[in-house]
Scaffold this active site. Structure first.
Site, mmCIF file in Angstrom:
data_model
loop_
_atom_site.group_PDB
_atom_site.id
_atom_site.type_symbol
_atom_site.label_atom_id
_atom_site.label_comp_id
_atom_site.label_asym_id
_atom_site.label_seq_id
_atom_site.Cartn_x
_atom_site.Cartn_y
_atom_site.Cartn_z
ATOM 1 N N ASN A 7 -7.561 10.473 5.904
ATOM 2 C CA ASN A 7 -6.885 11.366 4.961
ATOM 3 C C ASN A 7 -7.944 11.925 4.005
ATOM 4 O O ASN A 7 -8.585 11.177 3.265
ATOM 5 C CB ASN A 7 -5.810 10.567 4.202
ATOM 6 N N HIS A 10 -8.473 13.402 -0.982
ATOM 7 C CA HIS A 10 -9.227 13.083 -2.188
ATOM 8 C C HIS A 10 -10.547 13.835 -2.299
ATOM 9 O O HIS A 10 -11.117 13.932 -3.384
ATOM 10 C CB HIS A 10 -9.445 11.579 -2.309
ATOM 11 N N ARG A 18 -13.000 20.053 -10.976
ATOM 12 C CA ARG A 18 -13.847 21.064 -11.613
ATOM 13 C C ARG A 18 -13.432 22.485 -11.250
ATOM 14 O O ARG A 18 -14.116 23.434 -11.622
ATOM 15 C CB ARG A 18 -15.313 20.845 -11.188
ATOM 16 N N HIS A 43 -2.330 16.400 3.039
ATOM 17 C CA HIS A 43 -0.996 16.542 2.436
ATOM 18 C C HIS A 43 -0.975 17.819 1.605
ATOM 19 O O HIS A 43 -1.672 17.910 0.598
ATOM 20 C CB HIS A 43 -0.755 15.298 1.556
ATOM 21 N N ARG A 45 0.809 19.475 -0.931
ATOM 22 C CA ARG A 45 1.867 19.171 -1.898
ATOM 23 C C ARG A 45 2.402 20.454 -2.506
ATOM 24 O O ARG A 45 1.697 21.458 -2.582
ATOM 25 C CB ARG A 45 1.308 18.263 -3.017
ATOM 26 N N ARG A 49 -1.966 20.106 -5.751
ATOM 27 C CA ARG A 49 -2.923 19.452 -6.653
ATOM 28 C C ARG A 49 -4.251 19.125 -5.968
ATOM 29 O O ARG A 49 -5.244 18.910 -6.645
ATOM 30 C CB ARG A 49 -2.323 18.200 -7.275
ATOM 31 N N GLU A 70 0.828 15.927 6.236
ATOM 32 C CA GLU A 70 1.863 15.235 5.457
ATOM 33 C C GLU A 70 2.587 16.277 4.634
ATOM 34 O O GLU A 70 1.953 17.137 4.011
ATOM 35 C CB GLU A 70 1.227 14.227 4.504
ATOM 36 N N THR A 100 0.360 9.067 -6.473
ATOM 37 C CA THR A 100 0.276 9.136 -5.018
ATOM 38 C C THR A 100 1.662 8.811 -4.457
ATOM 39 O O THR A 100 2.578 8.513 -5.225
ATOM 40 C CB THR A 100 -0.801 8.154 -4.496
ATOM 41 N N THR A 101 1.806 8.905 -3.128
ATOM 42 C CA THR A 101 3.124 8.690 -2.524
ATOM 43 C C THR A 101 3.615 7.270 -2.798
ATOM 44 O O THR A 101 3.025 6.307 -2.343
ATOM 45 C CB THR A 101 3.042 8.938 -1.000
ATOM 46 N N GLU A 151 5.610 6.009 10.523
ATOM 47 C CA GLU A 151 4.471 5.383 9.845
ATOM 48 C C GLU A 151 5.039 4.458 8.781
ATOM 49 O O GLU A 151 5.831 4.896 7.941
ATOM 50 C CB GLU A 151 3.567 6.455 9.217
ATOM 51 N N HIS A 192 -1.411 3.445 3.736
ATOM 52 C CA HIS A 192 -1.289 3.479 2.282
ATOM 53 C C HIS A 192 -1.897 2.214 1.676
ATOM 54 O O HIS A 192 -1.431 1.115 1.944
ATOM 55 C CB HIS A 192 0.141 3.634 1.762
#
Ligand code: PXP
Length: 238
Positions: A7, A10, A18, A43, A45, A49, A70, A100-101, A151, A192
């Site tokens: 994933n 991040h 920034r 993901h 969203r 974000r 996701e 987070t989820t 999952e 997760h």
């Protein structure tokens, strides 16, 4: 052999801190694939974000292994998924305030909407997975909603492991519910909160198909570099 989905959200979180152009999550996806991961997870969203629409367009063009998007059941996001057509879509709960989820999708309570979205995504050729807690009722509802892939949220296992609690009990639940999912004809994945410290017992669960891991790999890539972080995780899972 058990598969690793990386994933890369991040990486985009760091970029967004920034509001600049680096690090690029698409480059991170390519490097993860070169290091031997089996798929890329991201993901999109509602609040964008981390991953944004342009990232997703490029991800679709550049990812050569397997792209797992996701997503929530939000109509705008469902439209985008149907247009982009990732290899897989994983429906997750989404709450704007969460870091987070948090917890799995409540398929039992949202059955009609989830089933409708599973149908729409499946109709355009996307394989659909549901991110659920490892609980019988949620597993049965997932099967009835029309998926062949689930999952399991490993957050409770990860929390117990970190706090020195009874993580073995959570591991047993994951293991039993994996067997239950398989009995129903489902393919079972998990993810997760998995880390280099806690991943091995989960990877050893019989018939576990794939683990999706983000935070720990991206965090440790600060020390080791991303390719090495992916290789080490894959090595532990084998
Ligand atoms: N799988 C799903 C469905 C997720 O929502 C997440 C978190 O975005 C992960 C796996 C990866 O979790 P972590 O970043 O804690 O490894």
């Amino acid at each position: 052999m058990i598969r690793l989905g990386v994933n890369i959200d991040h990486v985009a979180t760091i970029r967004e801190a920034r509001k600049t152009i680096e690090p690029d999550p698409v480059v991170a996806a390519i490097e993860s694939e070169k290091a031997g991961c089996d798929g890329i997870v991201c993901h999109l969203r509602k609040d964008r974000r981390h991953i944004n629409d342009k990232d997703l367009d490029l991800m679709k063009l550049k990812v050569t292994t397997h792209l797992n998007l996701e997503m929530s059941v939000d109509p705008e996001i469902v439209e985008i998924a149907c247009r982009i057509k990732p290899d897989q879509a994983t429906i997750v709960p989404e709450n704007r305030q969460e870091v987070t989820t948090e917890g799995g999708l409540d398929v039992v309570a949202n059955f009609d909407r989830v089933k409708e979205v599973v149908g729409r995504l499946s109709a355009v050729g996307i394989r659909v997975s549901l991110f659920i807690d490892p609980e019988r009722a949620q597993i049965e509802a997932s099967k009835n909603a029309g998926v062949d892939l689930v999952e399991y949220h490993t957050g409770r296992y990860a929390e117990e492991f970190l706090s020195g609690g009874d993580h073995l009990k959570e591991l047993e639940i994951l293991s039993e519910m994996t067997a239950f999912g398989i009995e129903l004809g489902l393919t079972v994945c998990a993810g997760h909160g998995l880390t280099y410290e806690n991943v091995v017992p989960v990877a050893r669960i019989e018939d576990m198909h794939e683990l999706n891991i983000g935070h720990s790999i991206i965090a440790n890539s600060v020390y080791w570099g991303l390719p090495e972080a992916v290789r080490r995780m894959k090595g532990l899972m084998r």
